[in-house]
Design a protein around this motif. Structure first.
Motif, PDB file in Angstrom:
ATOM      1  N   GLU A  68       0.812  -1.208   0.000  1.00 50.92           N
ATOM      2  CA  GLU A  68       0.000   0.000   0.000  1.00 50.92           C
ATOM      3  C   GLU A  68       0.851   1.266   0.000  1.00 50.92           C
ATOM      4  OE1 GLU A  68      -0.533  -2.359   2.547  1.00 50.92           O
ATOM      5  OE2 GLU A  68      -2.081  -3.379   1.399  1.00 50.92           O
ATOM      6  N   ALA A  69       2.153   1.131   0.146  1.00 48.70           N
ATOM      7  CA  ALA A  69       3.033   2.294   0.214  1.00 48.70           C
ATOM      8  C   ALA A  69       3.270   2.860  -1.182  1.00 48.70           C
ATOM      9  CB  ALA A  69       4.361   1.925   0.859  1.00 48.70           C
ATOM     10  N   PRO A  73       9.647  10.220  -4.938  1.00 52.31           N
ATOM     11  CA  PRO A  73      10.993  10.299  -5.516  1.00 52.31           C
ATOM     12  C   PRO A  73      11.880  11.309  -4.789  1.00 52.31           C
ATOM     13  CG  PRO A  73       9.403  11.367  -6.948  1.00 52.31           C
ATOM     14  CD  PRO A  73       8.627  10.730  -5.848  1.00 52.31           C
ATOM     15  N   ALA A  74      13.170  11.231  -5.064  1.00 53.03           N
ATOM     16  CA  ALA A  74      14.132  12.151  -4.468  1.00 53.03           C
ATOM     17  C   ALA A  74      13.832  13.581  -4.913  1.00 53.03           C
ATOM     18  CB  ALA A  74      15.547  11.756  -4.876  1.00 53.03           C
ATOM     19  N   ARG A  75      14.117  14.545  -4.001  1.00 50.70           N
ATOM     20  CA  ARG A  75      13.833  15.949  -4.298  1.00 50.70           C
ATOM     21  C   ARG A  75      15.030  16.808  -3.927  1.00 50.70           C
ATOM     22  NH1 ARG A  75       8.679  17.158  -0.837  1.00 50.70           N
ATOM     23  NH2 ARG A  75       9.889  16.009   0.667  1.00 50.70           N
ATOM     24  N   LEU A  76      15.108  17.957  -4.569  1.00 45.91           N
ATOM     25  CA  LEU A  76      16.127  18.947  -4.254  1.00 45.91           C
ATOM     26  C   LEU A  76      15.440  20.090  -3.514  1.00 45.91           C
ATOM     27  CD1 LEU A  76      19.068  19.857  -4.611  1.00 45.91           C
ATOM     28  CD2 LEU A  76      18.347  21.009  -6.705  1.00 45.91           C
ATOM     29  N   GLY A  84      14.704   9.427  -1.960  1.00 43.70           N
ATOM     30  CA  GLY A  84      13.350   8.914  -2.110  1.00 43.70           C
ATOM     31  C   GLY A  84      12.981   7.989  -0.973  1.00 43.70           C
ATOM     32  N   ARG A  85      11.686   7.825  -0.770  1.00 40.45           N
ATOM     33  CA  ARG A  85      11.229   6.976   0.329  1.00 40.45           C
ATOM     34  C   ARG A  85       9.842   6.454   0.024  1.00 40.45           C
ATOM     35  NH1 ARG A  85       8.430  10.481   4.583  1.00 40.45           N
ATOM     36  NH2 ARG A  85       7.971  12.369   3.416  1.00 40.45           N
TER      37      ARG A  85
END
Length: 91
Positions: A68-69, A73-76, A84-85
């Motif tokens: 369900e997760a 994405p990775a961010r600046l 990311g997580r």
């Protein structure tokens, strides 16, 4: 990177086990002096691939995220990269 190293270790395990067997058999009288030319490379590769695949399945099962997760994405942000997580979706 850690998963790659773990899979590589599982793949190398049959080769290390055969090397230990070769060293141990040299110390026993009446046993032929085995070398790498006598190694059953086909079986060692098959065993290594099987262990590597099994380790991927087991690691994926026990360390995977919930279904369900959602992946964020990775961010600046302000010049810093936040990795990311997986984020639990709110109902």
């Amino acid at each position: 990177m850690a998963r790659f190293i773990i899979n590589l270790l599982f793949f190398a395990a049959p080769f290390v086990a055969f090397w230990v067997f070769m060293v141990a058999s040299r110390r026993i009288e009446g046993r032929p002096n085995l070398g790498w030319g006598d190694a059953p490379f086909g079986w060692l590769v098959v065993a290594g691939l099987a262990l590597g695949a099994l380790s991927m399945v087991v690691l994926g099962y026990y360390t995977g995220q919930e279904t369900e997760a959602a992946y964020e994405p990775a961010r600046l942000i302000d010049g810093d990269i936040q990795s990311g997580r997986a984020v639990e979706e709110q109902p």
